[in-house]
Design a protein around this motif. Structure first.
Motif, PDB file in Angstrom:
ATOM      1  N   GLU A 263       0.801  -1.241  -0.077  1.00 24.38           N
ATOM      2  CA  GLU A 263       0.085   0.080   0.294  1.00 24.38           C
ATOM      3  C   GLU A 263       0.795   1.349  -0.295  1.00 24.38           C
ATOM      4  O   GLU A 263       0.247   2.419  -0.236  1.00 24.38           O
ATOM      5  N   ASN A 264       2.266   1.259   0.162  1.00 32.08           N
ATOM      6  CA  ASN A 264       3.084   2.308   0.213  1.00 32.08           C
ATOM      7  C   ASN A 264       4.180   2.633  -0.637  1.00 32.08           C
ATOM      8  O   ASN A 264       5.257   2.797  -0.687  1.00 32.08           O
TER       9      ASN A 264
ATOM     10  N   MET B  53       5.613   6.114  -1.080  1.00 37.22           N
ATOM     11  CA  MET B  53       6.321   6.193  -0.218  1.00 37.22           C
ATOM     12  C   MET B  53       7.770   5.574  -0.707  1.00 37.22           C
ATOM     13  O   MET B  53       8.904   6.329  -0.488  1.00 37.22           O
TER      14      MET B  53
END
Length: 119
Positions: free
Chosen positions: A14-15, A18
């Motif tokens: 989900e990152n 990032m």
């Protein structure tokens, strides 16, 4: 500085954004691509210097493991695999929660494995 791009392959983490930002913090361009990317899609990205196979908690769809396309696997481009078992192996079983440690691992991959000059 040598140019090129690092491709973050979305395999259920989900990152991804990032990780992309972490790579770019070293002065290295990065893009996120689908695990289904074709050779044509990869070719359109320019010179790929490395792949980050970014697995995670959403690495299964309808009970089937999400896997990268043949175009991603069938090359000699350096690959860093996180939470994704592939024939290229697993480098990390999960990203460190500590930002400094995570960036250290990314920086090492970029400089030592991909042979890129980093900031």
């Amino acid at each position: 500085m040598e140019t090129g791009v690092i491709v973050i392959v979305d395999l259920g983490h989900e990152n991804c954004q990032m990780i992309k930002e972490d790579v770019e913090s070293f002065g290295v361009p990065a893009v996120i691509c689908s695990h289904e990317a074709s050779q044509e899609e990869l070719d359109s990205l320019g010179e790929i210097k490395g792949f980050i196979l970014n697995g995670g908690p959403h690495k299964s769809i309808n009970g089937f493991r999400v896997d990268a396309s043949e175009a991603i696997y069938e090359n000699e481009i350096p690959t860093y695999s996180v939470d994704h078992a592939s024939w290229k192996g697993v480098d990390l079983f999960t990203w460190p929660k500590d930002e400094v440690e995570r960036k250290e691992r990314i920086g090492k991959f970029l400089s030592e494995t991909c042979k890129l000059e980093i900031l």
